[in-house]
Design a protein around this motif. Structure first.
Motif, PDB file in Angstrom:
ATOM      1  N   TYR A   9      56.899  32.200  65.322  1.00  0.00           N
ATOM      2  CA  TYR A   9      57.275  33.143  66.380  1.00  0.00           C
ATOM      3  C   TYR A   9      56.257  34.269  66.522  1.00  0.00           C
ATOM      4  O   TYR A   9      56.026  34.771  67.618  1.00  0.00           O
TER       5      TYR A   9
ATOM      6  N   THR B 148      63.348  31.843  73.461  1.00  0.00           N
ATOM      7  CA  THR B 148      62.542  31.020  72.565  1.00  0.00           C
ATOM      8  C   THR B 148      63.428  30.506  71.430  1.00  0.00           C
ATOM      9  O   THR B 148      63.847  31.287  70.566  1.00  0.00           O
ATOM     10  N   GLY B 149      63.755  29.227  71.472  1.00  0.00           N
ATOM     11  CA  GLY B 149      64.642  28.661  70.448  1.00  0.00           C
ATOM     12  C   GLY B 149      65.962  29.413  70.396  1.00  0.00           C
ATOM     13  O   GLY B 149      66.564  29.706  71.423  1.00  0.00           O
TER      14      GLY B 149
END
Length: 202
Positions: free
Chosen positions: A32, A57-58
């Protein structure tokens, strides 16, 4: 819960500060962090000019604000209130500008303001409990609205940058190939001149 905090200069993507204990309990934190650095790189190219944005993001969200050529970015759990995330970033921005404002443009090395981590950790603690009286009051503050802040997907955002990378790679390849071609053409001309010179000599 705030998982990651980074501050970078928008003009060139240079990281200026970071929460040093961020993600110690997370295996994938480096992945990340790399995504965050790619986002800074994209911003330095003038992409995603929105001064406030949320990016999926995810299982997380990146939230960022840009002000005075500086990007303040945090990554939080999806369940963490967007309103608190942006107020956290506002607090960081106000202090960072107050303490380092006149040195931002001249910073020459990455993490030049690493001491700002102390303030990041202190502020992160204040925002960690979403049910605290202080944070509930912030959530109820109608003057601070976040509904208009755009939300995008990280692939969508970084994909633009990847396409640009491919374009710049292709153009540099074409440049070097055209240079080789020009050199070969020059050599052929030289050889032709030599041959015609020899023929004239005969």
């Amino acid at each position: 819960m705030v998982k990651l905090t980074m501050v970078a200069r928008v003009t060139d993507g240079l990281p200026l500060a970071e929460g040093l204990d961020d993600g110690r309990d997370q295996k994938d934190i480096e992945f990340y962090k790399q995504q965050a650095k790619l986002l800074f790189k994209n911003l330095s190219r003038g992409q995603n000019e929105a001064s406030r944005m949320s990016i999926e993001t995810g299982p997380y969200f990146f939230h960022y604000i840009i002000e005075g050529h500086v990007c303040y970015l945090t990554m939080c759990d999806r369940s963490y209130p967007k309103k608190l995330a942006f107020q956290y970033l506002e607090d960081l921005k106000n202090e960072f500008e107050r303490v380092n404002g006149n040195q931002i443009e001249t910073a020459a090395r990455p993490y030049a303001f690493i001491k700002f981590d102390t303030f990041i950790q202190k502020t992160k603690k204040l925002y960690s409990d979403t049910r605290s009286q202080r944070n509930l009051a912030k959530l109820n503050d109608e003057l601070y609205e976040v509904h208009q802040i755009m939300t995008r997907n990280v692939q969508e955002v970084l994909g633009v940058g990847e396409k640009l990378d491919q374009v710049s790679e292709l153009s540099s390849r074409l440049t070097s190939e055209s240079r080789i071609y020009a050199d070969k053409a020059r050599d052929l001309n030289r050889q032709n001149s030599s041959i015609s010179g020899l023929l004239e000599w005969d």
